[in-house]
Design a protein around this motif. Structure first.
Motif, PDB file in Angstrom:
ATOM      1  N   UNK A  89      55.593  72.533  53.683  1.00 38.64           N
ATOM      2  CA  UNK A  89      55.536  72.881  54.576  1.00 38.64           C
ATOM      3  C   UNK A  89      53.361  73.482  54.608  1.00 38.64           C
ATOM      4  N   UNK A  90      53.231  72.823  53.283  1.00 35.87           N
ATOM      5  CA  UNK A  90      52.059  72.719  53.747  1.00 35.87           C
ATOM      6  C   UNK A  90      51.455  72.355  54.389  1.00 35.87           C
ATOM      7  N   UNK A  91      50.058  72.766  55.243  1.00 37.50           N
ATOM      8  CA  UNK A  91      49.360  72.160  56.209  1.00 37.50           C
ATOM      9  C   UNK A  91      48.690  70.630  55.513  1.00 37.50           C
ATOM     10  N   UNK A  92      48.230  70.435  54.437  1.00 38.63           N
ATOM     11  CA  UNK A  92      48.080  69.663  54.005  1.00 38.63           C
ATOM     12  C   UNK A  92      48.809  68.183  53.571  1.00 38.63           C
ATOM     13  N   UNK A 130      51.421  63.620  45.033  1.00 41.49           N
ATOM     14  CA  UNK A 130      52.193  64.190  44.875  1.00 41.49           C
ATOM     15  C   UNK A 130      52.570  63.429  43.570  1.00 41.49           C
ATOM     16  N   UNK A 131      51.951  63.636  41.963  1.00 40.33           N
ATOM     17  CA  UNK A 131      52.086  63.598  40.713  1.00 40.33           C
ATOM     18  C   UNK A 131      53.129  64.581  39.761  1.00 40.33           C
ATOM     19  N   UNK A 132      54.312  63.730  40.227  1.00 37.96           N
ATOM     20  CA  UNK A 132      55.155  64.760  38.666  1.00 37.96           C
ATOM     21  C   UNK A 132      55.529  64.129  37.274  1.00 37.96           C
ATOM     22  N   UNK A 145      64.689  64.234  42.425  1.00 32.49           N
ATOM     23  CA  UNK A 145      63.138  64.433  42.704  1.00 32.49           C
ATOM     24  C   UNK A 145      63.079  62.926  43.404  1.00 32.49           C
ATOM     25  N   UNK A 146      63.898  61.882  43.165  1.00 32.18           N
ATOM     26  CA  UNK A 146      64.205  60.615  43.793  1.00 32.18           C
ATOM     27  C   UNK A 146      64.272  61.042  45.724  1.00 32.18           C
ATOM     28  N   UNK A 147      64.496  62.328  45.790  1.00 32.02           N
ATOM     29  CA  UNK A 147      64.990  62.568  47.606  1.00 32.02           C
ATOM     30  C   UNK A 147      63.192  62.806  48.439  1.00 32.02           C
ATOM     31  N   UNK A 148      62.402  63.343  47.035  1.00 34.17           N
ATOM     32  CA  UNK A 148      61.619  63.953  48.006  1.00 34.17           C
ATOM     33  C   UNK A 148      60.241  63.288  48.665  1.00 34.17           C
ATOM     34  N   UNK A 149      60.493  63.368  50.122  1.00 33.19           N
ATOM     35  CA  UNK A 149      59.960  63.139  50.494  1.00 33.19           C
ATOM     36  C   UNK A 149      58.494  63.831  51.512  1.00 33.19           C
ATOM     37  N   UNK A 150      57.954  63.671  52.536  1.00 34.16           N
ATOM     38  CA  UNK A 150      56.708  64.377  52.812  1.00 34.16           C
ATOM     39  C   UNK A 150      55.572  64.529  52.534  1.00 34.16           C
ATOM     40  N   UNK A 151      55.340  63.787  51.595  1.00 32.26           N
ATOM     41  CA  UNK A 151      53.484  63.579  50.961  1.00 32.26           C
ATOM     42  C   UNK A 151      53.064  62.012  50.770  1.00 32.26           C
ATOM     43  N   UNK A 152      51.872  62.681  50.860  1.00 34.87           N
ATOM     44  CA  UNK A 152      50.899  61.399  50.858  1.00 34.87           C
ATOM     45  C   UNK A 152      52.297  60.032  50.434  1.00 34.87           C
ATOM     46  N   UNK A 153      51.870  59.728  49.268  1.00 35.32           N
ATOM     47  CA  UNK A 153      52.477  59.067  47.886  1.00 35.32           C
ATOM     48  C   UNK A 153      53.043  60.535  47.030  1.00 35.32           C
ATOM     49  N   UNK A 154      53.934  59.774  45.926  1.00 33.39           N
ATOM     50  CA  UNK A 154      54.842  60.502  44.898  1.00 33.39           C
ATOM     51  C   UNK A 154      55.335  59.563  43.868  1.00 33.39           C
ATOM     52  N   UNK A 155      54.755  60.493  42.993  1.00 33.19           N
ATOM     53  CA  UNK A 155      54.947  59.216  41.232  1.00 33.19           C
ATOM     54  C   UNK A 155      55.632  60.212  40.909  1.00 33.19           C
ATOM     55  N   UNK A 156      56.600  59.636  40.425  1.00 37.54           N
ATOM     56  CA  UNK A 156      57.148  60.488  38.922  1.00 37.54           C
ATOM     57  C   UNK A 156      57.120  59.500  37.594  1.00 37.54           C
ATOM     58  N   UNK A 157      56.887  61.206  36.513  1.00 34.55           N
ATOM     59  CA  UNK A 157      56.764  59.888  35.425  1.00 34.55           C
ATOM     60  C   UNK A 157      57.755  61.213  34.664  1.00 34.55           C
ATOM     61  N   UNK A 158      59.037  60.635  34.687  1.00 38.00           N
ATOM     62  CA  UNK A 158      59.805  60.995  33.642  1.00 38.00           C
ATOM     63  C   UNK A 158      60.185  60.831  32.170  1.00 38.00           C
ATOM     64  N   UNK A 159      59.301  61.461  30.671  1.00 35.50           N
ATOM     65  CA  UNK A 159      59.822  61.232  29.922  1.00 35.50           C
ATOM     66  C   UNK A 159      60.215  61.445  29.074  1.00 35.50           C
TER      67      UNK A 159
END
Length: 307
Positions: free
Chosen positions: A37-40, A46-48, A69-83
């Motif tokens: 919901x942030x303006x930016x 987003x790096x998770x 995590x696989x359903x997240x949208x709304x950011x410029x890019x999304x990267x998930x690092x799953x340990x």
């Protein structure tokens, strides 16, 4: 209404957000919804970092987290690092922030239990831009602990001899100076004047650092505050909070009990940040007073841990 971003907040200069999560899908969903919901948000990477399971009992919740995590949208890019293995919060943060700052000049850090105001990202990027060349400022935070700010204090932000681990940010050159091995620990143990300067940000700092070095706790945050101290640096705080921790309900790594002691009201709105901001002794006195250890905890630390 969103605040107008200045040229330093152009999308190609926005700091990425690094978010650490483990086994709390409900908290994580709230964190993501408020961040999105942030303006930016749409201009922010987003790096998770999703930590691996500690035991079989955690497997179901960790999987729920990763499904979300696989359903997240709304950011410029999304990267998930799953340990594949459990690193723990301390190991995850140190490694994740270090890896991210190898590719970026600055980073904004969240955990999976933080609610943010819609202008949180704007505030953080503004602070990172304004204080980028202030080598005596090691970190910035959006969390305002309920400190009794003295009447008449003229600014929207202040400096304190402590780093916050809740909704914080830093720069690559500052993070590179962190001493995770705490090389000055022996001096802190034996030099009372040196230790007195260390606890200007709260007399709970020394017991935490001592427990860290004794292996009783595993905290990146106390070592980050220590690193700030040995580099003669400070942390930047807002007078009014733009973040709230919802993990103090007993579900977190560091809060296995429910508490409202750290609650803060969220406050969206413009923040004026003077470039020449200096520490205020009256504010720091109140800041330290807030983090004063109760007598019973001092007695417990002395009897149980020899501190």
């Amino acid at each position: 209404m969103p605040l107008k971003a200045d040229p330093a907040s152009a999308s190609d200069t926005l700091a990425p957000v690094v978010l650490f999560c483990y086994n709390r899908p409900h908290h994580l969903q709230q964190t993501i919804l408020s961040l999105r919901a942030n303006y930016l948000a749409a201009e922010t990477d987003l790096i998770i970092f999703s930590d691996g399971t500690r035991s079989q009992a955690d497997e179901a919740d960790v999987q729920k987290v990763r499904n979300f995590l696989a359903t997240i949208t709304g950011f410029k890019s999304i990267r998930v690092h799953a340990a594949s293995q459990n690193l723990g919060l301390s190991g995850s943060v140190i490694q994740g922030v270090t890896d991210t700052l190898a590719c970026h000049n600055a980073v904004i850090v969240l955990e999976d239990d933080m609610l943010t105001t819609p202008d949180f990202l704007e505030y953080m990027n503004q602070a990172l831009s304004i204080y980028a060349r202030r080598s005596n400022i090691f970190s910035v935070t959006a969390y305002a602990p309920p400190v009794a700010i003295p009447a008449g204090y003229p600014h929207d932000v202040y400096l304190a001899p402590r780093a916050s681990s809740w909704g914080w940010a830093t720069w690559a050159d500052r993070w590179a100076k962190a001493d995770w091995s705490v090389q000055a620990f022996e001096k802190l143990k034996t030099d009372r004047a040196f230790r007195t300067r260390f606890v200007e940000g709260g007399d709970d700092l020394w017991p935490m650092l001592a427990k860290q070095q004794k292996g009783i706790i595993d905290s990146w945050a106390i070592r980050w505050t220590y690193s700030q101290f040995i580099n003669h640096a400070l942390g930047l705080y807002p007078v009014r909070s733009k973040i709230r921790n919802i993990g103090t309900d007993g579900s977190g790594t560091n809060f296995t009990f429910k508490t409202g002691y750290y609650d803060a009201d969220l406050n969206a709105g413009p923040v004026i940040m003077p470039t020449n901001l200096q520490p205020d002794s009256a504010v720091i006195r109140e800041f330290r007073k807030y983090y004063r250890l109760p007598l019973y905890l001092k007695i417990k630390n002395r009897i149980k841990y020899g501190l």
